[in-house]
Design an enzyme around this catalytic site. Structure first.
Site, PDB file in Angstrom:
ATOM      1  N   GLU A  65       5.688  -3.336   0.622  1.00 44.54           N
ATOM      2  CA  GLU A  65       5.680  -3.317  -0.755  1.00 44.54           C
ATOM      3  C   GLU A  65       4.899  -2.021  -0.911  1.00 44.54           C
ATOM      4  O   GLU A  65       3.834  -1.958  -0.709  1.00 44.54           O
ATOM      5  CB  GLU A  65       5.198  -4.596  -1.657  1.00 44.54           C
ATOM      6  CG  GLU A  65       5.536  -4.153  -2.940  1.00 44.54           C
ATOM      7  CD  GLU A  65       4.544  -3.222  -4.169  1.00 44.54           C
ATOM      8  OE1 GLU A  65       5.162  -2.246  -4.049  1.00 44.54           O
ATOM      9  OE2 GLU A  65       3.682  -3.663  -4.265  1.00 44.54           O
ATOM     10  N   LYS A 109       3.137   6.126   3.333  1.00 45.88           N
ATOM     11  CA  LYS A 109       2.751   6.602   4.711  1.00 45.88           C
ATOM     12  C   LYS A 109       2.237   5.519   5.601  1.00 45.88           C
ATOM     13  O   LYS A 109       2.510   5.479   6.804  1.00 45.88           O
ATOM     14  CB  LYS A 109       1.667   7.771   4.505  1.00 45.88           C
ATOM     15  CG  LYS A 109       1.305   8.452   5.592  1.00 45.88           C
ATOM     16  CD  LYS A 109       0.130   9.464   5.405  1.00 45.88           C
ATOM     17  CE  LYS A 109      -0.415  10.023   6.804  1.00 45.88           C
ATOM     18  NZ  LYS A 109      -1.347  11.089   6.522  1.00 45.88           N
ATOM     19  N   VAL A 110       1.190   4.958   5.183  1.00 42.00           N
ATOM     20  CA  VAL A 110       0.401   3.841   6.029  1.00 42.00           C
ATOM     21  C   VAL A 110       1.762   2.634   6.416  1.00 42.00           C
ATOM     22  O   VAL A 110       1.820   2.034   7.432  1.00 42.00           O
ATOM     23  CB  VAL A 110      -0.783   3.115   5.475  1.00 42.00           C
ATOM     24  CG1 VAL A 110      -1.091   1.986   6.204  1.00 42.00           C
ATOM     25  CG2 VAL A 110      -1.531   4.433   5.168  1.00 42.00           C
ATOM     26  N   GLY A 111       2.509   2.306   5.078  1.00 47.87           N
ATOM     27  CA  GLY A 111       3.572   1.543   5.320  1.00 47.87           C
ATOM     28  C   GLY A 111       4.395   1.916   6.404  1.00 47.87           C
ATOM     29  O   GLY A 111       4.950   0.798   7.115  1.00 47.87           O
ATOM     30  N   GLY A 157       0.724  -1.212   0.049  1.00 45.70           N
ATOM     31  CA  GLY A 157      -0.154   0.087  -0.070  1.00 45.70           C
ATOM     32  C   GLY A 157       0.852   1.178   0.172  1.00 45.70           C
ATOM     33  O   GLY A 157       1.967   1.171  -0.447  1.00 45.70           O
ATOM     34  N   SER A 158       0.318   2.209   0.486  1.00 52.03           N
ATOM     35  CA  SER A 158       1.084   3.582   0.564  1.00 52.03           C
ATOM     36  C   SER A 158       2.129   3.584   1.412  1.00 52.03           C
ATOM     37  O   SER A 158       2.268   2.889   2.484  1.00 52.03           O
ATOM     38  CB  SER A 158      -0.074   4.847   0.770  1.00 52.03           C
ATOM     39  OG  SER A 158      -0.148   4.791   2.297  1.00 52.03           O
TER      40      SER A 158
END
Length: 485
Positions: free
Chosen positions: A253, A234-236, A231-232
């Site tokens: 990833e 920021k969230v990662g 995912g993104s």
């Protein structure tokens, strides 16, 4: 026959049931905005039950022979092949993918499951020498235990299977949380496939919910040893830090800002086709998509002409229409994000050669020129049918521009001299780069992953086997050891 009405519940402990929340999650068609189906959301207690089920079922999975395990994966492939048309429809219906995109994704899934089918036969160990007389050092490759998988909305079927299948093949239990925009293609469809293939009940669990309902409980739960997130960035970053805090291994990833470089000796028509595929496949909602196309000044005007002609002919609209190239982006929030990104880029000095209209979730292609490397439009991951075309003078300048990003996932170099392309590719700070090809490549047996803020770890083939297993040293003292006291 695959029916949506059979796929709108949680799959926990081998049972199809509703989540315990009083809140519902609506699964919407991004083109028609109609509700496909609804799920009662999973709660932290459901997540807890799913992880406990995976851990318990793993004990049974340990006792299943490698050839029997392989046969289950082969049955999963056969089930997908038998129900391909139904799965194509689900991909078009739930995430706005075109028929071409759906076929591409299904092919990736089949190859990934076939690769994972061989993992049970690759759980090899080693016997190593010792400086101690009479000692035998045995090194065993064993499953980590339970893996938590969080998948995205863009290629949900494939990007869920990309972690789920290898983790199962390596002997682990799995709990999968698909993106709330694509709970069927990214979650319950996969549960159905492996259920029909004969996977032991409870080994694979799917929880459909959102962060508002479960918070960080999916990552913080004490059972999973690995959290695989796609995912993104920021969230990662948040998930990675949270995982490490709780002594779990994060596999990340994340986003990309890939550059496709066109040198003056490239086959321009071919490069144009590769650039169009690299940017506009699935509306540009792919982490490997080419955000920036860098073209050497000698051929820049000709490339622009050919590129604009090609992109202008793309049909935007209903993904069910076989003529459609550009379907809807996933939701109106993403469409609005793209609108603001385009407007900001133009305000900073970018010039639109093509400026597509944006209506609800439909975003027509936009081509921006006169883009400087430090502009926001060139620095951000756009995740939509918007692309920057930038001229360069020398190879060194192209390499500098390509590397001027916090991301490092993919890229491409087009040239008439393959070894020239390879030498440039070596200098690009990315996990993957392709000479005379698209930036979008994923092969089930080749290491996949990014550098910098594009991720941590490598998946596919032997690298997935390495990531989803651990090594255990068992030594055997065959004769009495002499101790110093």
């Amino acid at each position: 026959m695959i029916q949506i009405s059979d796929l709108n519940r949680q799959y926990i402990g081998g049972e199809w049931r509703d989540g315990q929340s009083g809140n519902m999650l609506a699964d919407l068609n991004p083109y028609t905005h109609k509700t496909i189906t609804s799920f009662r959301k999973a709660t932290p207690d459901d997540v807890d039950q799913a992880y406990k089920s995976a851990l318990e079922a793993k004990k049974k999975w340990d006792r299943v022979g490698p050839y029997e395990k392989r046969a289950i994966f082969e049955k999963a492939v056969a089930y997908i092949e038998e129900h391909t048309e139904a799965i194509v429809y689900l991909i078009m219906e739930e995430l706005g993918g075109t028929r071409l995109k759906a076929a591409f994704e299904i092919d990736l899934v089949i190859n990934m499951i076939k690769e994972a089918a061989g993992f049970p036969l690759k759980m090899e160990g080693k016997i190593l020498p010792s400086p101690v007389d009479g000692k035998e050092n045995r090194l065993y490759r064993i499953p980590v235990g339970v893996v938590g998988v969080i998948s995205p909305f863009n290629f949900p079927f494939f990007l869920s299977v990309k972690s789920v299948a290898p983790a199962l093949g390596a002997g682990n239990g799995v709990v999968l949380k698909p993106h709330e925009e694509t709970p069927i293609c990214g979650g319950t469809l996969i549960a159905k496939i492996f259920e029909e293939a004969g996977l032991p009940k409870g080994l694979l669990n799917v929880v459909v919910t959102d962060i508002g309902e479960i918070g960080d409980s999916f990552v913080e739960h004490p059972i999973p040893r690995i959290i695989s997130f796609t995912g993104s960035t920021k969230v990662g970053s948040h998930i990675g830090q949270l995982a490490v805090k709780h002594f779990k291994k994060p596999l990340l990833e994340l986003g990309g800002n890939s550059a496709l470089i066109v040198l003056e000796d490239a086959d321009l028509e071919y490069a144009v086709n590769a650039a169009a595929f690299s940017r506009f496949t699935h509306q540009g909602q792919i982490c490997m998509s080419a955000n920036r196309i860098l073209v050497q000044k000698e051929v820049y005007p000709q490339f622009l002409k050919l590129f604009c002609e090609k992109v202008s002919a793309f049909k935007t609209g209903d993904p069910m229409d076989p003529e459609t190239i550009i379907g809807p982006v996933i939701n109106e929030r993403q469409a609005e994000h793209l609108r603001k990104a385009i407007e900001k880029g133009i305000a900073e000095g970018a010039v639109p050669l093509i400026k597509g209209e944006i209506k609800e979730n439909l975003v027509e292609p936009t081509i921006l020129t006169d883009v400087q490397p430090d502009m926001s439009i060139a620095q951000e991951e756009l995740f939509g049918p918007v692309v920057c075309v930038m001229p360069f003078q020398t190879e060194e300048e192209a390499i500098k521009i390509a590397n001027d990003t916090t991301f490092g996932l993919s890229g491409a170099v087009h040239t008439g001299n393959v070894e020239r392309g390879v030498e440039i590719a070596k200098q690009i700070e990315s996990g993957m780069i392709h000479v005379n090809d698209t930036t979008i490549n994923d092969e089930s047996h080749v290491a996949f992953g990014g550098e910098k803020q594009s991720g941590l770890g490598r998946l596919n083939g032997e690298w997935s086997l390495e990531e989803f297993t651990t090594l255990k040293w068992i030594s055997v003292q065959h004769q009495k050891r002499v101790f110093p006291y």
